[in-house]
Motif scaffolding. Sequence first.
Motif, PDB file in Angstrom:
ATOM      1  N   VAL A  39      -1.816  14.494  -7.130  1.00  0.00           N
ATOM      2  CA  VAL A  39      -0.653  14.871  -8.208  1.00  0.00           C
ATOM      3  C   VAL A  39      -0.030  13.516  -8.424  1.00  0.00           C
ATOM      4  CG1 VAL A  39       1.668  15.884  -8.293  1.00  0.00           C
ATOM      5  CG2 VAL A  39      -0.221  16.938  -7.173  1.00  0.00           C
ATOM      6  N   GLU A  40      -0.133  13.445  -9.977  1.00  0.00           N
ATOM      7  CA  GLU A  40       0.383  12.079 -10.229  1.00  0.00           C
ATOM      8  C   GLU A  40       2.042  12.345 -10.779  1.00  0.00           C
ATOM      9  OE1 GLU A  40      -0.711   8.500 -13.421  1.00  0.00           O
ATOM     10  OE2 GLU A  40      -1.896  10.401 -13.524  1.00  0.00           O
ATOM     11  N   LEU A  41       2.984  11.402 -10.059  1.00  0.00           N
ATOM     12  CA  LEU A  41       4.266  11.374 -10.860  1.00  0.00           C
ATOM     13  C   LEU A  41       4.331  10.041 -11.311  1.00  0.00           C
ATOM     14  CD1 LEU A  41       6.324  12.520  -7.476  1.00  0.00           C
ATOM     15  CD2 LEU A  41       5.028  14.126  -9.296  1.00  0.00           C
ATOM     16  N   VAL A  42       5.138  10.183 -12.597  1.00  0.00           N
ATOM     17  CA  VAL A  42       5.445   8.903 -13.520  1.00  0.00           C
ATOM     18  C   VAL A  42       6.856   8.851 -13.568  1.00  0.00           C
ATOM     19  CG1 VAL A  42       4.934   7.986 -15.584  1.00  0.00           C
ATOM     20  CG2 VAL A  42       3.132   8.989 -14.393  1.00  0.00           C
ATOM     21  N   ALA A  43       7.525   7.749 -13.603  1.00  0.00           N
ATOM     22  CA  ALA A  43       8.823   7.454 -13.933  1.00  0.00           C
ATOM     23  C   ALA A  43       8.767   6.308 -15.044  1.00  0.00           C
ATOM     24  CB  ALA A  43       9.649   7.040 -12.517  1.00  0.00           C
ATOM     25  N   THR A  44       9.335   6.788 -16.110  1.00  0.00           N
ATOM     26  CA  THR A  44       9.584   5.677 -17.256  1.00  0.00           C
ATOM     27  C   THR A  44      11.077   5.370 -17.506  1.00  0.00           C
ATOM     28  OG1 THR A  44       7.520   6.503 -18.058  1.00  0.00           O
ATOM     29  CG2 THR A  44       8.811   5.142 -19.481  1.00  0.00           C
ATOM     30  N   GLN A  45      11.529   4.101 -17.457  1.00  0.00           N
ATOM     31  CA  GLN A  45      12.634   3.496 -17.582  1.00  0.00           C
ATOM     32  C   GLN A  45      12.751   3.165 -19.393  1.00  0.00           C
ATOM     33  OE1 GLN A  45      12.263   1.585 -13.806  1.00  0.00           O
ATOM     34  NE2 GLN A  45      14.750   1.739 -13.965  1.00  0.00           N
ATOM     35  N   SER A  46      13.841   3.624 -19.794  1.00  0.00           N
ATOM     36  CA  SER A  46      13.964   3.104 -21.389  1.00  0.00           C
ATOM     37  C   SER A  46      14.156   1.670 -21.658  1.00  0.00           C
ATOM     38  CB  SER A  46      15.174   3.870 -22.300  1.00  0.00           C
ATOM     39  OG  SER A  46      16.249   3.438 -21.442  1.00  0.00           O
ATOM     40  N   THR A  47      14.689   1.158 -20.457  1.00  0.00           N
ATOM     41  CA  THR A  47      14.489  -0.447 -20.521  1.00  0.00           C
ATOM     42  C   THR A  47      14.151  -0.785 -19.222  1.00  0.00           C
ATOM     43  OG1 THR A  47      16.943  -0.545 -20.173  1.00  0.00           O
ATOM     44  CG2 THR A  47      16.438  -0.378 -22.441  1.00  0.00           C
ATOM     45  N   ALA A  48      13.845  -2.067 -19.262  1.00  0.00           N
ATOM     46  CA  ALA A  48      13.213  -2.621 -17.808  1.00  0.00           C
ATOM     47  C   ALA A  48      14.641  -2.757 -16.696  1.00  0.00           C
ATOM     48  CB  ALA A  48      13.051  -4.088 -17.905  1.00  0.00           C
ATOM     49  N   GLY A  49      14.524  -1.946 -15.788  1.00  0.00           N
ATOM     50  CA  GLY A  49      15.637  -1.735 -14.721  1.00  0.00           C
ATOM     51  C   GLY A  49      16.693  -1.012 -15.197  1.00  0.00           C
ATOM     52  N   GLY A  50      16.726  -0.285 -16.284  1.00  0.00           N
ATOM     53  CA  GLY A  50      17.677   0.574 -17.027  1.00  0.00           C
ATOM     54  C   GLY A  50      17.822   2.148 -16.430  1.00  0.00           C
TER      55      GLY A  50
END
Length: 269
Positions: A39-50
């Motif tokens: 199971v693959e979970l992905v977290a994407t931040q709109s800006t670096a460290g945002g």
Amino acid sequence: MKIHKIINLLMASLVLLLVACEPNIDEEQLKNTTDVAGVELVATQSTAGGNKITLEMVTPGITGYWDYNLGKALTNKVTVVYPIPGKSTFTFTGTLGAEFFTKTIDVQVDQLDSPLDQDWYDLVSEDTAAGKTWVFDGGPTPDGRLWWFMSAPFNPDGAWGAWWNAAGECCPPSDAAGNMKFDLNGAANFTYKSGPSATGVAGSFVLDVANQMLQVNGPNILGAAINDGGDNPSGLYKIISLTEDQMVLYAENAAWATGWTYVFKPAAN
């Protein structure tokens, strides 16, 4: 004799008919489509460290929901503006097909570059790490005002209708001169003090902006001590109003099966 043979023949025919009419069910066994490691979970931040974060479970055939600490999203993908700097852990709960599972993903937030809901700033101040300290909006001795009082149960709309003005008339809570602090310094921190010089007791809180609820964990809010009248062991409160200058909370089922209303103001600097 012939009658008995006819009856037996009819009964046998009926049995055959019933057997022929039974559906042929091919039972399917539930099977896992993958294992937890798959199971693959992905977290994407709109800006670096945002602090605007999109959480997504991307493995086909898996369904479930996200717990993002401030609430739950019944979907495989959710975007949140997260108010707490530092490393936070988010949890996905789902089914592999034949069994349930949980899996987590960590996200590091270094800057609050996406604005929070105003309620967060009203509760903890613009300096979210430093936080904000609240005290009762009245007292600590009886003063005729409404700041800790019995109200109707299970009726937030009637929270300002005093059934008994306990603190204003005669009987303030034992921690009437205490204070409580909310801050976001690495976590959603809640600190309770029963009096001005008392040792702080550390806990945590969850602010549910969408449903206007406040949950405190560990110590309770001012005025909710057991046997004080306004005791509310659950630590869950309806937010009647929250501004920069005042916070009104309501327990729908406090002591003596009544509601209870708590009115606070920021502590003087």
